[in-house]
Design a protein around this motif. Structure first.
Motif, PDB file in Angstrom:
ATOM      1  N   ALA A  52      33.135 -55.331 -15.048  1.00 34.09           N
ATOM      2  CA  ALA A  52      32.994 -54.276 -14.048  1.00 34.09           C
ATOM      3  C   ALA A  52      32.907 -54.825 -12.631  1.00 34.09           C
ATOM      4  CB  ALA A  52      31.763 -53.424 -14.363  1.00 34.09           C
ATOM      5  N   GLN A  53      32.504 -56.069 -12.464  1.00 34.71           N
ATOM      6  CA  GLN A  53      32.336 -56.648 -11.131  1.00 34.71           C
ATOM      7  C   GLN A  53      33.630 -57.206 -10.559  1.00 34.71           C
ATOM      8  OE1 GLN A  53      29.395 -56.163  -9.730  1.00 34.71           O
ATOM      9  NE2 GLN A  53      28.754 -55.223 -11.661  1.00 34.71           N
ATOM     10  N   PRO A  92      39.906 -57.220 -14.106  1.00 43.09           N
ATOM     11  CA  PRO A  92      39.477 -55.860 -13.747  1.00 43.09           C
ATOM     12  C   PRO A  92      39.791 -54.856 -14.847  1.00 43.09           C
ATOM     13  CG  PRO A  92      40.875 -56.859 -12.044  1.00 43.09           C
ATOM     14  CD  PRO A  92      40.991 -57.708 -13.255  1.00 43.09           C
ATOM     15  N   ASN A  93      39.092 -53.733 -14.796  1.00 44.02           N
ATOM     16  CA  ASN A  93      39.361 -52.645 -15.719  1.00 44.02           C
ATOM     17  C   ASN A  93      40.740 -52.063 -15.419  1.00 44.02           C
ATOM     18  OD1 ASN A  93      38.973 -50.711 -17.686  1.00 44.02           O
ATOM     19  ND2 ASN A  93      37.767 -49.361 -16.387  1.00 44.02           N
ATOM     20  N   GLY A  94      41.541 -51.884 -16.465  1.00 43.27           N
ATOM     21  CA  GLY A  94      42.898 -51.366 -16.289  1.00 43.27           C
ATOM     22  C   GLY A  94      43.964 -52.439 -16.239  1.00 43.27           C
ATOM     23  N   GLY A 110      38.265 -50.305 -20.248  1.00 42.95           N
ATOM     24  CA  GLY A 110      36.886 -50.207 -20.720  1.00 42.95           C
ATOM     25  C   GLY A 110      36.166 -51.526 -20.579  1.00 42.95           C
ATOM     26  N   VAL A 111      34.998 -51.487 -19.963  1.00 51.62           N
ATOM     27  CA  VAL A 111      34.215 -52.705 -19.751  1.00 51.62           C
ATOM     28  C   VAL A 111      33.871 -53.341 -21.102  1.00 51.62           C
ATOM     29  CG1 VAL A 111      32.069 -53.637 -18.829  1.00 51.62           C
ATOM     30  CG2 VAL A 111      33.273 -51.826 -17.593  1.00 51.62           C
ATOM     31  N   VAL A 159      42.109 -47.505 -12.859  1.00 46.94           N
ATOM     32  CA  VAL A 159      41.618 -46.466 -13.762  1.00 46.94           C
ATOM     33  C   VAL A 159      40.876 -45.445 -12.915  1.00 46.94           C
ATOM     34  CG1 VAL A 159      40.228 -45.966 -15.784  1.00 46.94           C
ATOM     35  CG2 VAL A 159      41.457 -48.123 -15.636  1.00 46.94           C
ATOM     36  N   ALA A 160      41.537 -44.343 -12.587  1.00 52.50           N
ATOM     37  CA  ALA A 160      40.940 -43.295 -11.757  1.00 52.50           C
ATOM     38  C   ALA A 160      41.312 -41.940 -12.327  1.00 52.50           C
ATOM     39  CB  ALA A 160      41.412 -43.409 -10.303  1.00 52.50           C
TER      40      ALA A 160
END
Length: 483
Positions: A52-53, A92-94, A110-111, A159-160
């Motif tokens: 997530a960071q 990163p996510n995505g 997904g983390v 991811v939005a």
């Protein structure tokens, strides 16, 4: 200086397995205490994990070559080598993992989602593990297996839930800055936004993310402006919001033409036709902008679009717009199919599956394909005749010799297994009963005392580039010349 990277090429290499050890236990009054060579350690693997960071692939832009640790070699006194440490890469996510030819290997959403991209090589067994009732003191050990080598393309797709699209300077960055805690760069010139910005919006008990995509212009889907690089960031959005500048002074620009141009680019990019749309007519705090918004509203509503008059400067209309976003996002989430539980599918091997195949090549050679034969060849030290004999025994027990004979292979034919080539000699290699001899030797080689090692024979063959039958025909002629 580059601050955001959403596409990189990575060259990943897993660790090689450590070599097994050849050792004989010796101590006072026990000159021959038996084999005690330890096994080599396994090589480390390379894995990708969503963190997530991490929000960009910038680190890999400057460091594209990644390698896990090799396994350590075994040692005497039954000491096994240490396993190599795994290399865990945070992405990163995505992030989408693709091969160089475009095949999608993994979609990391997904983390905590993890993908093992390159597996470490197995460690070779030492001679203590290779000992058995007939081969009590092996004079060889297995080599470590090389780790996987893989080149991949990492592509980031944000991811939005909501994507803001529109022309440059339409007010997308200003909008995301006032409805969320995001602080994008805002200025009064085009293409101020050079990277996608994400913001989290909370409306009552609803929480969703909004992506501010850099401004699009006609031709963005074919590479003009910044659109081609960042259109991928709206692929995952459940809702698209057209942010229209009603106070623009550019000739030939009006809200209807802007929406048609953006929709044309989205259509050419593909895959976004089913996403619900909202229209935000921005800058209605300007008198001319308010008048233009009132003029085009009926035409937009006639197209079935929900239209909102907003002003990021005075916050007018933002509450209604965010509630409409939350409603559509909530509908999309409810309509999404439930996540299926992970199922483990076990496919047992067929009864007649030998684990390898033999293919006859047009040049008269034969290729053996299979995970076990190819792995055994990689782990064999071809400078050691006993190791070569052990490989021959394993291949014979697996049925390779028998199937080669049934396929029509003759003595001296070229056989390939993995990256190795052999002159097939069934009378020498097909025996499966081991006869003990001196360590590092095999009695099956003793009938030809001047026979070179397998590696020397391979090198000589490649240098001559002739077939074995040519050598047999040439031998009498050479003897006659000598007489």
């Amino acid at each position: 200086m580059t601050t955001f990277v959403d596409r990189v090429v990575l060259h990943m290499q897993a660790g090689d397995g450590g070599h097994g050890c050849v050792s004989i236990h010796r101590e006072k009054f026990k000159p021959f205490g038996g084999p005690d060579g330890g096994n080599g350690g396994h090589g480390g693997s390379v894995s990708l994990v969503v963190d997530a960071q991490v929000t960009t692939l910038l680190d890999f832009h400057f460091r594209p070559h990644l390698k896990a640790e090799n396994g350590k070699g075994g040692a005497g006194s039954n000491r096994d080598g240490a396993n190599g440490r795994d290399l865990v890469i945070k992405v990163p996510n995505g992030t989408v993992v693709q091969s160089l030819d475009g095949e999608v290997l993994a979609d990391l959403v997904g983390v905590g989602t993890t993908f093992e991209a390159a597996r470490g090589g197995r460690g070779g067994r030492g001679n203590a593990s290779l000992a058995n009732a007939r081969r009590k003191a092996p004079g060889f050990a297995e080599l470590g297996e090389p780790g996987d080598r893989l080149d991949v393309v990492l592509e980031l797709k944000s991811v939005a839930d909501v994507g803001l699209v529109g022309f440059p300077s339409a007010g997308k960055s200003s909008l995301i800055s006032v409805i969320s805690a995001a602080k994008p760069k805002i200025a009064d010139y085009p293409f101020t936004t050079l990277v996608p910005n994400l913001g989290v919006v909370r409306v009552d008990n609803h929480t969703f993310t909004v992506a501010d995509v850099p401004g699009l212009i006609p031709g963005a889907a074919s590479g003009k402006g910044l659109g081609l690089e960042f259109l991928r960031h709206v692929e995952r959005c459940a809702v698209l919001v057209h942010v229209i500048d009603t106070a623009t002074l550019e000739p030939g620009r009006d809200p209807l033409a802007d929406i048609d141009a953006i929709e044309s680019e989205l259509s050419q990019y593909g895959g976004l036709a089913d996403r619900p749309r909202l229209v935000a007519l921005n800058k209605v705090d300007v008198p001319d902008g308010k008048d233009l918004a009132d003029i085009v509203r009926p035409d937009l509503e006639a197209r079935g679009l929900r239209v909102f008059d907003i002003s990021t400067a005075t916050r007018e209309g933002l509450r209604e717009l965010t509630y409409a976003m939350a409603e559509l996002v909530d509908q999309g989430r409810r309509a999404a199919p439930p996540a299926e539980p992970t199922r483990v599918v076990i496919r047992p091997k067929a009864v007649d599956d030998a684990g390898f195949t033999i293919e006859a090549e047009p040049d008269g050679s034969y290729t053996v394909r299979g995970s076990r034969p190819e792995r055994w060849v990689k782990q064999t030290n071809f400078d050691n005749d006993e190791a070569v004999g052990y490989l021959a025994d394993r291949l014979a027990r697996l049925g390779v010799e028998e199937k080669l004979a049934k396929a029509g292979a003759q003595a001296g034919d070229l056989v390939r297994i993995g990256d190795r080539e052999f002159d097939w000699q069934p009378t020498l290699y097909a025996g499966v009963d081991f006869v003990p001899g001196n360590r590092g030797t095999d009695v099956r080689f003793e009938d030809k005392p001047n026979r070179p090692s397998a590696s020397d024979r391979l090198a000589a063959r490649k240098a001559r580039r002739v077939r074995p039958e040519d050598e047999i025909e040439a031998a009498p002629a050479a003897e006659a010349d000598a007489e």
